[in-house]
Enzyme design. Structure first.
Site, PDB file in Angstrom:
ATOM      1  N   LYS A  84      -2.331  -9.908 -18.982  1.00 40.04           N
ATOM      2  CA  LYS A  84      -1.376  -9.624 -19.728  1.00 40.04           C
ATOM      3  C   LYS A  84      -1.451  -8.692 -20.968  1.00 40.04           C
ATOM      4  O   LYS A  84      -3.127  -9.115 -21.639  1.00 40.04           O
ATOM      5  CB  LYS A  84      -1.357 -11.579 -20.134  1.00 40.04           C
ATOM      6  CG  LYS A  84       0.005 -12.092 -20.702  1.00 40.04           C
ATOM      7  CD  LYS A  84       0.297 -12.633 -21.218  1.00 40.04           C
ATOM      8  CE  LYS A  84       1.489 -12.808 -22.677  1.00 40.04           C
ATOM      9  NZ  LYS A  84       1.856 -14.681 -22.362  1.00 40.04           N
ATOM     10  N   SER A 157       7.077 -15.501 -22.360  1.00 39.36           N
ATOM     11  CA  SER A 157       6.273 -14.715 -22.333  1.00 39.36           C
ATOM     12  C   SER A 157       5.186 -14.319 -21.788  1.00 39.36           C
ATOM     13  O   SER A 157       4.716 -13.060 -22.221  1.00 39.36           O
ATOM     14  CB  SER A 157       5.388 -15.068 -23.567  1.00 39.36           C
ATOM     15  OG  SER A 157       3.563 -14.798 -23.361  1.00 39.36           O
ATOM     16  N   SER A 181       4.999 -20.918 -21.478  1.00 38.22           N
ATOM     17  CA  SER A 181       5.158 -19.281 -20.364  1.00 38.22           C
ATOM     18  C   SER A 181       4.207 -18.814 -19.319  1.00 38.22           C
ATOM     19  O   SER A 181       3.934 -17.625 -18.736  1.00 38.22           O
ATOM     20  CB  SER A 181       4.090 -18.229 -22.134  1.00 38.22           C
ATOM     21  OG  SER A 181       5.402 -18.622 -23.021  1.00 38.22           O
TER      22      SER A 181
END
Length: 469
Positions: A84, A157, A181
Site C-alpha cells: 500500500k 482506503s 479499510s
C-alpha cells in the site's frame, strides 16, 4: 524466456511459492507474467499508484539465484507482493493518496517493507489508496475499480490492495485498517483480509492517519496466504515502541489444525438487526460449515457498539489533525475536501471530549476482551447490507444513519484493537461477493487463520475470480 500463463497469476501465494521453491516455475517467469497482466488490466482497474517493473525483475533474478544455490528463505521467497502506498520504500515516491506528500521520496524502507525483503518477497508495486487513508480519494486521483463490476464500491482506503489481489495483479498485499479499510475492501472484492491486533505489526515508515487506530495487516486470496504474509511482517521493532513483543506464531501450521472443539460465538440480535437477508443467509450457511467441521456455535451478547461507533469519527479526527498539523497549516489548498473536513473537525474537539472518548474506549476494549473467556472466536457480518454500488456510496454523506450502519461491525474493532479476519462466504443475486468476519481475542491471529483455513478448505468462495482478463 519462459512464458508463464496468466492462469498461474491466479494461484494462491502458497501454491506459487511452493512451485518457485521446487523449481517448476522461476521467480523471474512469474514476475514477468504478473507484470504482463498488470500492463493489460491496470488501465481499467487503477489498482496501482506505481508499478515497480525494473526493480521487481531485478529482485526476481536474485531470488532465483539464491534458491538455485540452496538459500531458500521461506514461503514468500520469489513471490510478487504489493505494498500500500502509505508504506515507505527507499528511493520510491510515497504519496499516501495525497498531493501534499507528492514529492516525498523516503531514504529508508518501512519496517514492513524491510521484512518483506528479508523474506525474499518481490515488491512489484505500490497500491493506490484514498487520501491519507481516510474515506475518499483525492479529487485529482483516479479511484480503483472493482474487478467484479465497475459500478460497485471497492471499499475504502486499502481498495487498491484488494483490487490487485482479486484481479491477479499480485499474490498478496500490505494493507491498513483504521475504521474498516482492510475488511471493507476485502469483502467488496471477494478476497481475504487479516486485520491483526493493534501493535502486532510495526508502523515505522508508514504514514499515519490516526496512530492509535491504525492497524497494518494483509490482503490475499485466502486465510493461509494472509497469515503467511503477516508472519513475515509482524513482531517487535526498536523503531516503533508501540510494536508488541509477543512471539509471532507459525501460521503455516494453522491449515493442519481444523476447528474441532473451537467455540465460535454469535450474537443473534446484533447479526440480524437491520442486516439484509442475503448476508443473514451467508451467516447461517457459514455457521453450518463451522458446526459440521466440529466447532461449537455459542450464543453470546456482544457489547453495545453504538457509542464506540459514535466516538470513532472524533477520535480519528483529533489524531488526524495532529498528524497533519504542519502540512495542513502550510498547504491546506493541497488537501481534498473530505480529509480537510475531518482535520477541521478534529481541531474543534476539546481536550475534555477527547479524554472522555479515551476512557470509553478503555471500557469497551475491556468488555470485548472479556467475551473471549467463554468463546474463541466471534462470527459477524462485515457490513449489514449487500455490496454497495458507487451510486449508493455517493449518498452516504447525506445519510449519517447509513454511515453508522456501515461502520457497525468494523470501527468498533479498531477502537478496541482486536484482530479480525474477513473472508468471502457467498454471493448476491447479482454475483457480487459477500464477506463475513471472524473476531478473536488480543494476539489470537493464529486462531483466526486456523478457522479461516478450515472454512476455505471446505468451501470454494475464495476460489472465485472476477475474470481471467
Amino acid at each position: 524466456m519462459t512464458i508463464v500463463s496468466d492462469d498461474f497469476t491466479l494461484l494462491s501465494l502458497t501454491e506459487i511459492g511452493d512451485r518457485i521453491k521446487r523449481g517448476s516455475i522461476s521467480s523471474l517467469a512469474i514476475t514477468e507474467a504478473q507484470l504482463r497482466r498488470i500492463a493489460r488490466l491496470e488501465p481499467d482497474l487503477h489498482a496501482y499508484a506505481q508499478v515497480m517493473d525494473a526493480s521487481a525483475l531485478e529482485q526476481a533474478k536474485v531470488a532465483d539465484e539464491e534458491i538455485a544455490a540452496g538459500r531458500h528463505r521461506g514461503p514468500l521467497h520469489g513471490v510478487p507482493i504489493a505494498v500500500k502506498d502509505l508504506c515507505w520504500i527507499e528511493g520510491v515516491p510515497t504519496r499516501a493518496g495525497t498531493l501534499v506528500h507528492g514529492n516525498f521520496v523516503p531514504d529508508e524502507d518501512a519496517t514492513v517493507v524491510r521484512r518483506l525483503r528479508q523474506a525474499g518477497a518481490i515488491i512489484i508495486g505500490k497500491t493506490q489508496m484514498t487520501e491519507g487513508a481516510y474515506s475518499d480519494y483525492h479529487p485529482a486521483i483516479t479511484p480503483s475499480v472493482n474487478p467484479w463490476n465497475a459500478d460497485y464500491w471497492t471499499g475504502i482506503s486499502s481498495s487498491g490492495s484488494a483490487v490487485a489481489a482479486a484481479a491477479g495483479l499480485c499474490f498478496g498485499a500490505i494493507a491498513s485498517d483504521t475504521g474498516g479499510s482492510i475488511r471493507w475492501p476485502a469483502a467488496a472484492n471477494g478476497v481475504t483480509g487479516l486485520k491483526p491486533t493493534w501493535g502486532r505489526v510495526s508502523r515505522h515508515g508508514v504514514f499515519d492517519l490516526a496512530p492509535s487506530l491504525d492497524h497494518i495487516g494483509t490482503i490475499a486470496r485466502n486465510a493461509m496466504d494472509a497469515g503467511i504474509i503477516l508472519a513475515a511482517i509482524a513482531g517487535s521493532d526498536p523503531k516503533d515502541p508501540t510494536a508488541a513483543a509477543q512471539p509471532v506464531p507459525d501460521f503455516a501450521s494453522a491449515s493442519r489444525s481444523g476447528v474441532g472443539g473451537l467455540r465460535i460465538g454469535f450474537d443473534p440480535g446484533w447479526n440480524s438487526e437491520d442486516v439484509e437477508p442475503q448476508t443473514q443467509a451467508a451467516l447461517a450457511a457459514a455457521s453450518d460449515v463451522f458446526s459440521d467441521l466440529g466447532a461449537h456455535m455459542v450464543e453470546i451478547r456482544f457489547p453495545d457498539v453504538s457509542q464506540a461507533v459514535a466516538d470513532w469519527v472524533p477520535n480519528c479526527a483529533v489524531e488526524a489533525a495532529a498528524v497533519h498539523a504542519r502540512d495542513f497549516a502550510a498547504n491546506k489548498d493541497l488537501y481534498g475536501p473530505i480529509l480537510a473536513g475531518v482535520i477541521e473537525k478534529g481541531k474543534a474537539v476539546s481536550e475534555a471530549e477527547y479524554q472522555q472518548i479515551l476512557l470509553r474506549r478503555a471500557i469497551f476494549r475491556r468488555d470485548v476482551e472479556a467475551l473471549f473467556a467463554s468463546v474463541d472466536l466471534i462470527l459477524t457480518p462485515v457490513q449489514p447490507f449487500a455490496p454497495l454500488t458507487l451510486a449508493a456510496i455517493a449518498t452516504l454523506g447525506e445519510q449519517p444513519d447509513l454511515i453508522a450502519r456501515l461502520q457497525r461491525y468494523t470501527c468498533p474493532l479498531d477502537m478496541s484493537g482486536h484482530p479480525a479476519l474477513t473472508f468471502p462466504a457467498g454471493v448476491t443475486k447479482d454475483e457480487m461477493p459477500i464477506g463475513l468476519q471472524l473476531l478473536a481475542g488480543q494476539f489470537q491471529e493464529l486462531t483466526l487463520v486456523r478457522a479461516g483455513a478450515a472454512f476455505q478448505g471446505h468451501t470454494a468462495w475464495h476460489q472465485r475470480h472476477p475474470g481471467k482478463g
